[in-house]
Write a protein that holds these residues in place. Structure first.
Motif, PDB file in Angstrom:
ATOM      1  N   VAL A   1       0.846  -1.199   0.000  1.00 20.75           N
ATOM      2  CA  VAL A   1       0.000   0.000   0.000  1.00 20.75           C
ATOM      3  C   VAL A   1       0.881   1.249   0.000  1.00 20.75           C
ATOM      4  CG1 VAL A   1      -1.658   1.355   1.359  1.00 20.75           C
ATOM      5  CG2 VAL A   1      -1.986  -1.110   1.073  1.00 20.75           C
ATOM      6  N   ILE A   2       1.913   1.256   0.835  1.00 22.75           N
ATOM      7  CA  ILE A   2       2.817   2.417   0.915  1.00 22.75           C
ATOM      8  C   ILE A   2       3.477   2.659  -0.443  1.00 22.75           C
ATOM      9  CG2 ILE A   2       4.959   3.294   1.953  1.00 22.75           C
ATOM     10  CD1 ILE A   2       2.532   3.371   3.823  1.00 22.75           C
ATOM     11  N   ARG A   3       3.957   1.582  -1.079  1.00 23.22           N
ATOM     12  CA  ARG A   3       4.600   1.739  -2.405  1.00 23.22           C
ATOM     13  C   ARG A   3       3.604   2.258  -3.440  1.00 23.22           C
ATOM     14  NH1 ARG A   3       7.196  -3.093  -0.977  1.00 23.22           N
ATOM     15  NH2 ARG A   3       5.726  -4.317  -2.183  1.00 23.22           N
ATOM     16  N   GLU A   4       2.362   1.781  -3.377  1.00 23.23           N
ATOM     17  CA  GLU A   4       1.348   2.239  -4.328  1.00 23.23           C
ATOM     18  C   GLU A   4       1.062   3.728  -4.154  1.00 23.23           C
ATOM     19  OE1 GLU A   4      -3.390   1.595  -5.289  1.00 23.23           O
ATOM     20  OE2 GLU A   4      -2.311   0.007  -4.253  1.00 23.23           O
ATOM     21  N   ILE A   5       0.851   4.155  -2.912  1.00 23.40           N
ATOM     22  CA  ILE A   5       0.556   5.568  -2.650  1.00 23.40           C
ATOM     23  C   ILE A   5       1.756   6.433  -3.022  1.00 23.40           C
ATOM     24  CG2 ILE A   5       0.028   7.272  -0.858  1.00 23.40           C
ATOM     25  CD1 ILE A   5      -2.331   5.444  -1.697  1.00 23.40           C
ATOM     26  N   GLU A   6       2.963   5.984  -2.665  1.00 22.52           N
ATOM     27  CA  GLU A   6       4.165   6.743  -3.015  1.00 22.52           C
ATOM     28  C   GLU A   6       4.279   6.892  -4.530  1.00 22.52           C
ATOM     29  OE1 GLU A   6       8.861   6.845  -1.828  1.00 22.52           O
ATOM     30  OE2 GLU A   6       7.936   4.871  -2.100  1.00 22.52           O
ATOM     31  N   SER A   7       3.978   5.827  -5.253  1.00 24.75           N
ATOM     32  CA  SER A   7       4.027   5.871  -6.712  1.00 24.75           C
ATOM     33  C   SER A   7       3.027   6.889  -7.259  1.00 24.75           C
ATOM     34  CB  SER A   7       3.742   4.477  -7.274  1.00 24.75           C
ATOM     35  OG  SER A   7       3.614   4.521  -8.662  1.00 24.75           O
ATOM     36  N   HIS A   8       1.811   6.896  -6.688  1.00 17.62           N
ATOM     37  CA  HIS A   8       0.799   7.861  -7.141  1.00 17.62           C
ATOM     38  C   HIS A   8       1.231   9.298  -6.840  1.00 17.62           C
ATOM     39  CE1 HIS A   8      -2.129   5.017  -8.521  1.00 17.62           C
ATOM     40  NE2 HIS A   8      -2.290   4.465  -7.344  1.00 17.62           N
ATOM     41  N   ILE A   9       1.834   9.502  -5.692  1.00 19.74           N
ATOM     42  CA  ILE A   9       2.298  10.845  -5.328  1.00 19.74           C
ATOM     43  C   ILE A   9       3.379  11.311  -6.305  1.00 19.74           C
ATOM     44  CG2 ILE A   9       3.555  12.183  -3.584  1.00 19.74           C
ATOM     45  CD1 ILE A   9       2.118  10.399  -1.457  1.00 19.74           C
ATOM     46  N   LEU A  10       4.342  10.433  -6.565  1.00 26.03           N
ATOM     47  CA  LEU A  10       5.433  10.804  -7.479  1.00 26.03           C
ATOM     48  C   LEU A  10       4.921  11.005  -8.906  1.00 26.03           C
ATOM     49  CD1 LEU A  10       8.272   8.507  -6.085  1.00 26.03           C
ATOM     50  CD2 LEU A  10       7.889  10.951  -5.656  1.00 26.03           C
ATOM     51  N   ASP A  11       3.939  10.196  -9.312  1.00 24.67           N
ATOM     52  CA  ASP A  11       3.329  10.383 -10.638  1.00 24.67           C
ATOM     53  C   ASP A  11       2.625  11.731 -10.728  1.00 24.67           C
ATOM     54  OD1 ASP A  11       4.230   7.907 -11.495  1.00 24.67           O
ATOM     55  OD2 ASP A  11       2.288   6.907 -11.233  1.00 24.67           O
ATOM     56  N   ALA A  12       1.935  12.113  -9.655  1.00 26.32           N
ATOM     57  CA  ALA A  12       1.240  13.400  -9.639  1.00 26.32           C
ATOM     58  C   ALA A  12       2.244  14.556  -9.709  1.00 26.32           C
ATOM     59  CB  ALA A  12       0.373  13.518  -8.388  1.00 26.32           C
ATOM     60  N   LEU A  13       3.375  14.411  -9.006  1.00 23.78           N
ATOM     61  CA  LEU A  13       4.427  15.434  -9.083  1.00 23.78           C
ATOM     62  C   LEU A  13       4.973  15.543 -10.505  1.00 23.78           C
ATOM     63  CD1 LEU A  13       6.476  14.857  -5.802  1.00 23.78           C
ATOM     64  CD2 LEU A  13       5.272  16.943  -6.467  1.00 23.78           C
ATOM     65  N   GLU A  14       5.199  14.390 -11.115  1.00 27.89           N
ATOM     66  CA  GLU A  14       5.717  14.378 -12.488  1.00 27.89           C
ATOM     67  C   GLU A  14       4.716  15.010 -13.452  1.00 27.89           C
ATOM     68  OE1 GLU A  14       6.873  11.066 -15.828  1.00 27.89           O
ATOM     69  OE2 GLU A  14       7.360  10.617 -13.738  1.00 27.89           O
ATOM     70  N   LEU A  15       3.435  14.736 -13.240  1.00 27.39           N
ATOM     71  CA  LEU A  15       2.401  15.314 -14.097  1.00 27.39           C
ATOM     72  C   LEU A  15       2.373  16.835 -13.956  1.00 27.39           C
ATOM     73  CD1 LEU A  15       0.111  14.629 -16.084  1.00 27.39           C
ATOM     74  CD2 LEU A  15      -1.412  14.499 -14.104  1.00 27.39           C
ATOM     75  N   GLN A  16       2.513  17.328 -12.736  1.00 23.93           N
ATOM     76  CA  GLN A  16       2.575  18.781 -12.538  1.00 23.93           C
ATOM     77  C   GLN A  16       3.761  19.367 -13.302  1.00 23.93           C
ATOM     78  OE1 GLN A  16       2.788  19.344  -8.275  1.00 23.93           O
ATOM     79  NE2 GLN A  16       0.572  19.626  -8.104  1.00 23.93           N
ATOM     80  N   GLN A  17       4.885  18.702 -13.211  1.00 25.75           N
ATOM     81  CA  GLN A  17       6.098  19.178 -13.876  1.00 25.75           C
ATOM     82  C   GLN A  17       5.916  19.173 -15.393  1.00 25.75           C
ATOM     83  OE1 GLN A  17       9.602  16.725 -13.317  1.00 25.75           O
ATOM     84  NE2 GLN A  17      10.851  18.556 -13.017  1.00 25.75           N
ATOM     85  N   GLN A  18       5.323  18.107 -15.922  1.00 25.71           N
ATOM     86  CA  GLN A  18       5.106  18.008 -17.372  1.00 25.71           C
ATOM     87  C   GLN A  18       4.155  19.082 -17.865  1.00 25.71           C
ATOM     88  OE1 GLN A  18       3.712  14.032 -18.029  1.00 25.71           O
ATOM     89  NE2 GLN A  18       5.753  13.130 -17.964  1.00 25.71           N
ATOM     90  N   ASN A  19       3.215  19.468 -17.023  1.00 27.06           N
ATOM     91  CA  ASN A  19       2.243  20.497 -17.403  1.00 27.06           C
ATOM     92  C   ASN A  19       2.764  21.905 -17.157  1.00 27.06           C
ATOM     93  OD1 ASN A  19       0.369  18.605 -18.240  1.00 27.06           O
ATOM     94  ND2 ASN A  19      -0.632  18.493 -16.245  1.00 27.06           N
ATOM     95  N   GLY A  20       4.045  22.011 -16.765  1.00 25.51           N
ATOM     96  CA  GLY A  20       4.653  23.316 -16.550  1.00 25.51           C
ATOM     97  C   GLY A  20       4.220  23.991 -15.266  1.00 25.51           C
ATOM     98  N   GLN A  21       3.633  23.224 -14.360  1.00 27.45           N
ATOM     99  CA  GLN A  21       3.183  23.773 -13.089  1.00 27.45           C
ATOM    100  C   GLN A  21       4.290  23.638 -12.051  1.00 27.45           C
ATOM    101  OE1 GLN A  21      -0.098  21.184 -12.355  1.00 27.45           O
ATOM    102  NE2 GLN A  21      -1.540  22.356 -13.600  1.00 27.45           N
ATOM    103  N   LYS A  22       4.247  24.496 -11.056  1.00 26.83           N
ATOM    104  CA  LYS A  22       5.173  24.379  -9.937  1.00 26.83           C
ATOM    105  C   LYS A  22       4.764  23.155  -9.123  1.00 26.83           C
ATOM    106  CE  LYS A  22       6.879  26.957  -5.943  1.00 26.83           C
ATOM    107  NZ  LYS A  22       6.647  25.990  -4.908  1.00 26.83           N
ATOM    108  N   GLU A  23       5.754  22.354  -8.729  1.00 28.35           N
ATOM    109  CA  GLU A  23       5.448  21.170  -7.926  1.00 28.35           C
ATOM    110  C   GLU A  23       4.857  21.596  -6.596  1.00 28.35           C
ATOM    111  OE1 GLU A  23       8.854  18.655  -7.542  1.00 28.35           O
ATOM    112  OE2 GLU A  23       8.905  18.190  -9.662  1.00 28.35           O
ATOM    113  N   ASP A  24       3.690  21.066  -6.283  1.00 22.73           N
ATOM    114  CA  ASP A  24       2.998  21.420  -5.049  1.00 22.73           C
ATOM    115  C   ASP A  24       2.687  20.139  -4.282  1.00 22.73           C
ATOM    116  OD1 ASP A  24       1.547  22.517  -3.002  1.00 22.73           O
ATOM    117  OD2 ASP A  24       0.111  23.556  -4.301  1.00 22.73           O
TER     118      ASP A  24
END
Length: 185
Positions: free
Chosen positions: A29-52
């Motif tokens: 569960v921890i690895r899954e949630i961590e993966s989702h968090i990191l994916d969301a950070l990467e998506l923000q970065q790809q969209n040119g948004q500041k990582e939040d």
């Protein structure tokens, strides 16, 4: 303080509330949630948004509540947690990427096969499948310069085979895209 410290603290807190699970399940569960968090950070970065990081963690909700939903899912068979805004954003981005990537790849392969099949009718001496190097290799060629001492394997049979495969891949690509499109909306 590193930008990933809040993630570490969130996951540590989540881990504490997952203590009713077996260690391997809790770690999954921890690895899954961590993966989702990191994916969301990467998506923000790809969209040119500041990582939040804080906004992403807010989207997952309180660690206790998230952990309870996972515990109920794993121990009692309730549906898995799905309504989290951060997870849905990542899934939507991945699905769109997969949708367009699959469409591009599938239709490009189909077009290439159809081109080979139809091209064989107009340029039979330049397009074909040949066995070269005493049968040790097979080449598909669009060229005036075929390998010396090579034998053509399919002849005009290449046309119906390539057109059939191209049509089949077009149908398969459309079917997969239909399923993926349902998951985008």
């Amino acid at each position: 303080m590193s930008e990933h410290d809040p993630i570490h603290y969130y996951l540590k807190s989540l881990s504490k509330y997952l203590s009713r699970l077996e260690k391997t399940e809790a770690n999954e569960v921890i690895r899954e949630i961590e993966s989702h968090i990191l994916d969301a950070l990467e998506l923000q970065q790809q969209n040119g948004q500041k990582e939040d990081v804080d906004a992403i963690l807010f989207g997952f909700g309180e660690p206790r509540k998230l952990a309870n939903q996972y515990v109920e899912h794993l121990l009692q068979g309730t549906p898995p947690p799905t309504g989290f805004k951060a997870i849905q954003t990542v899934k939507k981005g991945a699905t769109k990427s997969l949708y367009y990537g699959m469409g591009l790849f599938g239709f490009a392969i189909s077009a290439l096969l159809l081109l080979v099949g139809i091209g064989k009718l107009f340029y039979p001496e330049y397009i074909g499948v040949w066995s070269a190097a005493q049968g040790n290799s097979v080449t598909i060629t669009f060229s005036e310069h075929i390998y010396p001492n090579s034998d053509e394997l399919l002849g005009y049979w290449l046309t119906p085979i390539a057109v059939g495969l191209g049509g089949g891949i077009t149908w398969l690509t459309r079917s997969v895209l239909r399923v993926l499109k349902q998951n985008i909306h």
